[in-house]
Design a protein around this motif. Structure first.
Motif, mmCIF file in Angstrom:
data_model
loop_
_atom_site.group_PDB
_atom_site.id
_atom_site.type_symbol
_atom_site.label_atom_id
_atom_site.label_comp_id
_atom_site.label_asym_id
_atom_site.label_seq_id
_atom_site.Cartn_x
_atom_site.Cartn_y
_atom_site.Cartn_z
ATOM 1 N N ALA A 33 0.948 -1.357 0.098
ATOM 2 C CA ALA A 33 0.132 -0.340 -0.021
ATOM 3 C C ALA A 33 0.524 1.390 -0.027
ATOM 4 O O ALA A 33 0.269 2.350 -0.657
ATOM 5 N N ASP A 34 1.625 0.926 0.859
ATOM 6 C CA ASP A 34 3.403 2.210 1.187
ATOM 7 C C ASP A 34 4.281 1.566 0.508
ATOM 8 O O ASP A 34 5.394 1.954 0.626
ATOM 9 N N PHE A 35 4.008 0.763 -0.890
ATOM 10 C CA PHE A 35 5.320 0.264 -1.593
ATOM 11 C C PHE A 35 6.291 -0.208 -0.077
ATOM 12 O O PHE A 35 8.065 -0.309 -0.849
ATOM 13 N N ALA A 85 16.317 3.875 9.959
ATOM 14 C CA ALA A 85 15.195 4.272 10.926
ATOM 15 C C ALA A 85 13.743 4.767 10.418
ATOM 16 O O ALA A 85 13.693 5.854 10.865
ATOM 17 N N ASP A 86 12.849 4.607 9.924
ATOM 18 C CA ASP A 86 11.750 5.375 9.047
ATOM 19 C C ASP A 86 10.895 6.194 10.516
ATOM 20 O O ASP A 86 10.838 4.807 11.351
ATOM 21 N N VAL A 87 10.811 6.952 9.823
ATOM 22 C CA VAL A 87 10.101 8.385 10.751
ATOM 23 C C VAL A 87 10.814 7.750 12.451
ATOM 24 O O VAL A 87 9.113 7.366 13.280
ATOM 25 N N GLY A 98 18.674 7.821 11.400
ATOM 26 C CA GLY A 98 16.955 8.230 11.902
ATOM 27 C C GLY A 98 16.753 9.044 10.590
ATOM 28 O O GLY A 98 17.456 10.789 10.518
ATOM 29 N N GLU A 99 15.586 9.166 10.534
ATOM 30 C CA GLU A 99 14.873 9.630 10.048
ATOM 31 C C GLU A 99 13.961 10.798 10.778
ATOM 32 O O GLU A 99 12.803 9.765 11.180
ATOM 33 N N ILE A 100 14.087 11.344 11.481
ATOM 34 C CA ILE A 100 13.835 12.671 12.169
ATOM 35 C C ILE A 100 13.058 13.881 11.612
ATOM 36 O O ILE A 100 13.824 14.590 11.252
ATOM 37 N N HIS A 142 13.400 8.514 -1.989
ATOM 38 C CA HIS A 142 12.475 8.445 -2.347
ATOM 39 C C HIS A 142 11.021 9.114 -2.636
ATOM 40 O O HIS A 142 9.733 8.944 -2.509
ATOM 41 N N ASP A 143 11.950 10.271 -1.192
ATOM 42 C CA ASP A 143 10.190 10.772 -1.345
ATOM 43 C C ASP A 143 9.913 12.555 -1.370
ATOM 44 O O ASP A 143 8.890 12.794 -1.335
ATOM 45 N N GLN A 144 10.896 12.590 -1.870
ATOM 46 C CA GLN A 144 11.204 14.277 -2.290
ATOM 47 C C GLN A 144 11.893 14.220 -4.369
ATOM 48 O O GLN A 144 12.071 13.093 -4.598
#
Ligand code: GLC
Length: 508
Positions: free
Chosen positions: A64-66, A199-201, A253-255, A315-317
């Motif tokens: 759903a979110d790849f 580490a995602d969000v 970390g993805e902060i 991959h987000d922007q």
């Protein structure tokens, strides 16, 4: 430790290359990238000169979110291969001196994860408290489409929290069993030999237990998203898991908060090793904007003696070349800045080819967050298939017949050639990969900074305008690298052509 020594961990000296597995390379011929595809192109990474690769999620997922909706943390989705493929890749990477980081999605699971299926089974299921259930939702909004962050589960009559899609329920980290299970996930992969995780969000794992409404002026805003100080405690527990392993394992970390000081608060000796500072991704094409982004990162990291993770694209922007108006010369200048700053650069696969976002027709759009254009497949060869057997899951980025790895590797003057030169220069130069950074005053349109360290003084000058810039004269300098190839090794004549950057060393 002095900021000028070379005595740094690999994840401080090195450069990490992000692979979005669906789009990187396809070994199976189904049009979706996979682990055999990555394996087949490891030599591209070697050629380039990066130190590690980070794989966006490869775990079983309804997509759903790849892949950022994980249904099983300890296996590989069949679309990407098997655990055996993964082990083979890990070995092959190791033989080439490349470290491997996985993407660990700790804040939420897929709604198809057995934990959530059990949790929604009944109010008294032992897994009920693994997620966040309430009789009444608060006013929080979710990402992507700004809908409510709560979905009513009709069968049990309560709402569950999801900061992302309804298919991505947030875990309840207040529950020690959740923390234990997540530590076990990390151990599973650490035992297999991975060098660490992105580490995602991960700033979202701690939530204020009272789940208070957002103030009216912040509803729908992503700023500061509902974090709670228990996050720091749980990051320390996570760090202990990694510290139990030999060999410098790392947690990045993805902060995703705008204030670099807040990002830094999550890193340090006993928390995350590194975090991304996204200030550069938010800066427009402007020397002053870059300067303040860099100043902010420097101040926030030096204050806590932590090391920054730096990024222009992911991959987000939208890809940075596209953000800067599509000009390759700008992408070259930006690459030179990224790879000569103090911190660990993270490259997004394809930026070394100067790729732009793809145009994705409405009937081919698949991502709920509208991020397909930056996830277009990587062209490997000039021929019409571009190294992909089947039709790829998304359309090609612009000019794949020219902007492909094979063509660019043959041409030393290509942007890929520039990335390679930058990466080799940085690797061999202790000042560039370990030294301190000093921003300099410069005329409008020019970004200037010095790096100071074990291999001597380095100066970086980047002209963000189209006009030649005269650089204030102070001493004699030699060009170590220029985005306009011809000048490498020459004496610097004090003028920087429009939209170019140079790395200089004092001429002796
Ligand atoms: C992170 C990922 C993004 C994903 C989201 C939810 O921001 O980078 O791709 O959609 O988390 O997991």
């Amino acid at each position: 430790m002095s900021a000028t020594t070379d005595d740094r961990a690999w994840w401080q000296r090195g450069v990490v290359y992000q692979i979005y597995p669906r789009s990187f390379a396809d070994g199976s011929g189904d049009g979706i990238g996979d682990l055999s595809g990555v394996l087949a192109h490891l030599d591209h990474l070697r050629w380039l000169g990066v130190d590690a690769l980070w794989l966006s999620p490869i775990f079983p997922s309804p997509m759903a979110d790849f892949g950022y909706d994980v249904a099983n943390y300890t296996d590989v989705d069949p679309v990407f291969g098997t655990l055996e493929h993964f082990d083979t890749l890990l070995d092959a990477a190791d033989r080439r001196g490349l470290r491997v980081l996985l993407d660990w999605v700790g804040n939420h699971t897929s709604d198809r994860h057995p934990w959530f299926m059990a949790s929604r089974g009944s109010r008294d299921n032992p897994y009920r408290d693994w997620y966040i259930w309430r009789d009444e939702p608060n006013n929080w909004r979710r990402a992507f489409d700004d809908g409510p962050a709560w979905t009513l589960d009709a069968r049990t009559g309560q709402y569950y929290l999801h900061h992302f899609l309804p298919q991505q329920p947030d875990l309840n980290w207040n529950n020690p069993a959740v923390r234990q299970a997540m530590h076990d996930v990390l151990r599973f992969w650490l035992d297999r030999g991975v060098d660490g995780f992105r580490a995602d969000v991960v700033h979202l794992i701690g939530k204020d237990p009272d789940l208070p409404d957002d103030p009216d002026d912040r509803v729908g805003s992503r700023v500061g998203w509902h974090t709670d100080s228990r996050t720091y405690e749980w990051l320390r527990e996570i760090r202990e898991v990694l510290d139990g392993y030999p060999g410098d394992r790392v947690m990045v970390g993805e902060i995703n908060v705008p204030d670099p000081v807040e990002v830094s608060a999550h890193t340090g000796e006993d928390q995350l090793h590194l975090a991304f500072y996204f200030a550069l991704t938010r800066a427009p094409w402007d020397a002053g904007a870059f300067r303040s982004a860099i100043a902010g990162i420097e101040a926030a990291t030096l204050a806590r003696d932590v090391w920054p993770g730096l990024v222009l694209s992911n991959h987000d922007q939208s890809r940075h070349r596209t953000r800067y108006g599509g000009e390759e010369r700008r992408a070259r200048v930006a690459a030179t800045v990224l790879l000569t700053l103090r911190g660990t650069p993270f490259l997004y696969a394809g930026e070394e080819l100067g790729l732009e976002d793809a145009t994705v027709p409405a009937d081919q759009q698949v991502d709920p967050g509208g991020r397909d254009p930056q996830r277009a497949p990587i062209p490997w060869t000039p021929d019409p298939g571009h190294g992909w057997e089947g039709t790829p899951w998304l359309p090609w980025p612009p000019e794949p017949d020219r902007r492909n790895a094979a063509s660019q590797r043959r041409d030393t003057g290509s942007i890929a050639g520039l990335y390679r030169r930058l990466l080799h220069l940085r690797r061999d130069d202790a000042t560039l990969h370990a030294g301190a950074l000093e921003l300099r005053d410069a005329p409008d349109g020019l970004l200037a900074y010095d790096r100071v360290g074990a291999s001597g003084l380095r100066r970086v000058l980047a002209n963000f305008t189209d006009e030649p810039a005269a650089v204030p004269d102070d001493g004699r300098w030699q060009v170590l690298l220029s985005t306009a190839r011809a000048r490498d090794g020459e004496a610097f004549d004090g003028t920087l052509p429009g939209t170019t950057a140079v790395v200089l060393a004092p001429a002796d």
